[in-house]
Write a protein that holds these residues in place. Structure first.
Motif, short mmCIF file in Angstrom:
data_model
loop_
_atom_site.label_atom_id
_atom_site.label_comp_id
_atom_site.label_asym_id
_atom_site.label_seq_id
_atom_site.Cartn_x
_atom_site.Cartn_y
_atom_site.Cartn_z
N GLN A 171 -32.98 -53.44 36.86
CA GLN A 171 -32.75 -52.44 37.89
C GLN A 171 -33.32 -52.87 39.23
O GLN A 171 -32.76 -52.59 40.28
CB GLN A 171 -33.37 -51.11 37.46
N GLU A 172 -34.44 -53.61 39.19
CA GLU A 172 -35.07 -54.06 40.44
C GLU A 172 -34.39 -55.29 41.03
O GLU A 172 -34.51 -55.57 42.21
CB GLU A 172 -36.54 -54.37 40.18
N SER A 173 -33.65 -56.03 40.17
CA SER A 173 -33.06 -57.29 40.63
C SER A 173 -31.77 -57.09 41.43
O SER A 173 -31.27 -58.05 42.04
CB SER A 173 -32.77 -58.20 39.43
N GLY A 174 -31.22 -55.90 41.42
CA GLY A 174 -30.00 -55.65 42.18
C GLY A 174 -29.74 -54.17 42.33
O GLY A 174 -30.36 -53.34 41.66
N HIS A 175 -28.79 -53.85 43.20
CA HIS A 175 -28.43 -52.45 43.43
C HIS A 175 -27.36 -52.05 42.42
O HIS A 175 -26.18 -51.90 42.74
CB HIS A 175 -27.93 -52.26 44.86
N TRP A 176 -27.80 -51.88 41.17
CA TRP A 176 -26.87 -51.56 40.11
C TRP A 176 -26.56 -50.07 40.07
O TRP A 176 -27.40 -49.25 40.40
CB TRP A 176 -27.45 -51.96 38.74
N LYS A 177 -25.37 -49.76 39.62
CA LYS A 177 -25.04 -48.39 39.26
C LYS A 177 -25.31 -48.27 37.76
O LYS A 177 -24.56 -48.78 36.92
CB LYS A 177 -23.57 -48.08 39.56
N LYS A 224 -18.49 -52.01 42.89
CA LYS A 224 -19.95 -52.00 42.92
C LYS A 224 -20.48 -52.64 41.64
O LYS A 224 -19.84 -52.59 40.59
CB LYS A 224 -20.48 -50.57 43.05
#
Length: 422
Positions: A95-101, A119
């Protein structure tokens, strides 16, 4: 290249996962299980002949599914051993490694799954747990069911033309190899390390303002409805933190831990579990005691089940700990059905620790265990020792009562006559 016995550290795992984050279509599926080891892929297949544990018998297209996925993928990687600390924090790292949905998949009807490819998507699938008390035969068919889930989701996304990467891992290993040549002096140290690693996630906290008023932890938190529908709430409560605790209440006298889950399994739209605790003064002990009075389950806002609780109490300054808590008669701490609806539920909680009062520094206080100092084994040893000691004392007493004759026969004289009174 990995040499035999090497365990991937958290830093190494971060490095090998980087290609999944830098590809053009950043769609990632995380199949997360509670326990899994590389040996599960070979041990079960060897134990049951030609039945491969990942051979989907429902759809013949999924024969040797994982092998086909690995062979057909542009790139693949198998890590036989990964550090537990790395896998425990994998979801938070992703979750911190990218702007995931982030999408948590609980409904297995993947045909209704909507994926916006514009996205980056992170799909988290919580797989069915494998409790240690299950036999290998039962685990085999659980793996078959897991294979069906993996095949259904991956094939559906492939048919839609969606590119994705898949990570299949677990929170901790299911099999721990033990070396027989380890020195006996190191045994206690190894056991202590295993116990420390068993705490695979932080406890659930409920706060009022800046103060923590409830701490709750469980190694396994599972329910079964109507002896058929199994609901594992461990990951949703402690890993993904999908439990809604906004209805919890805290005070110096009464505390209620409320856990609400949306769509925990098919057929149940909402589920709320309440732990009702009280803090009272008892004159016999001249101190306050914290007691878990009852547990309530509310299904779909209508069906209400209540359980009375036995043996779950501790001094108000302490937390409470118990290895097994549930509805079974063999558990040290029992949940006793209080109404007819409660008889439709089976509850299993392992390694329970809970505290609802006097929490300091956001940590559990000293734990009062449900198992008393005098366990059944200790009582059996004491009773056996007392019986043997009584036999020994009686024997010594009888030996001490033996006396020697004061007179003896003289072969040259008349025969010795001993009166009956003597």
């Amino acid at each position: 290249a990995l040499h035999e016995g090497h365990i991937i550290s958290a830093q190494e795992l971060t490095a090998v996962l980087q290609p999944a984050f830098t590809q053009n279509s950043k769609n990632l599926i995380l199949f997360l299980q509670d326990t899994l080891s590389i040996d599960d892929f070979t041990y079960l297949s060897e134990s049951y002949g030609n039945k491969n544990p990942f051979q989907n018998q429902v759809n013949k297209l999924f024969i040797n599914l994982l092998q086909e996925i690995l062979q057909s993928s542009p790139s693949s990687l198998v890590l036989p051993a990964v550090d537990c600390k790395a896998t425990r924090n994998l979801l938070s790292f992703l979750q911190e490694s990218g702007h995931w949905k982030l999408t948590n998949i609980t409904n297995l009807d993947v045909s209704q799954l909507e994926v916006n490819t514009s996205k980056p998507n992170l799909l988290v699938v919580q797989l069915q747990p494998l409790p240690s008390q299950f036999t290998e035969f039962v685990k085999l068919y659980i793996f078959l069911y897991i294979d069906k889930i993996i095949g259904r989701l991956t094939m559906d996304l492939q048919e839609r033309g969606i590119h994705f990467s898949v990570i299949y891992t677990a929170m901790r290993p299911s099999r721990i190899s033990r070396r027989t040549d380890v020195m006996w002096e190191l045994r206690r140290q190894l056991m202590a390390t295993e116990e420390e690693d068993s705490l695979s996630y932080p406890p659930l906290t409920v706060t009022t303002g800046n103060d923590t008023c409830i701490l709750f932890y469980a190694g396994n938190f599972s329910l079964k409805a109507n002896n058929s529908v199994s609901i594992d709430l461990t990951n949703a409560t402690f890993v993904t933190r999908n439990a809604d605790t906004s209805s919890s209440e805290c005070s110096s006298i009464n505390t209620t831990l409320s856990l609400k889950y949306a769509n925990p399994v098919n057929g149940i739209s909402s589920l709320e579990i309440r732990f009702l605790m009280s803090n009272k003064f008892y004159g016999a002990s001249a101190r306050n005691w914290s007691t878990l009075d009852s547990v309530e389950i509310v299904q779909d806002g209508e069906k209400f089940a209540k359980f009375n609780v036995s043996v779950i109490s501790a001094p108000a300054e302490y937390s409470f700990h118990c290895q097994l808590v549930g509805t079974s008669n063999v558990y040290p701490a029992r949940l006793i059905p209080s109404n007819n609806e409660a008889k439709n539920w089976d509850v299993f909680i392992s390694t329970l620790q809970i505290q609802g009062f006097n929490i300091e520094n956001n940590q559990f206080s000293y734990a009062s265990d449900c198992t008393g100092f005098f366990t059944p084994g200790i009582w059996m040893g004491l009773v056996t020792s007392i019986i043997l000691l009584w036999i020994l004392t009686y024997g010594i007493h009888m030996i001490m009562q033996l006396t020697t004759n004061s007179r003896f026969d003289d072969p040259k004289g008349p025969a010795l006559s001993v009166p009956q009174t003597e």
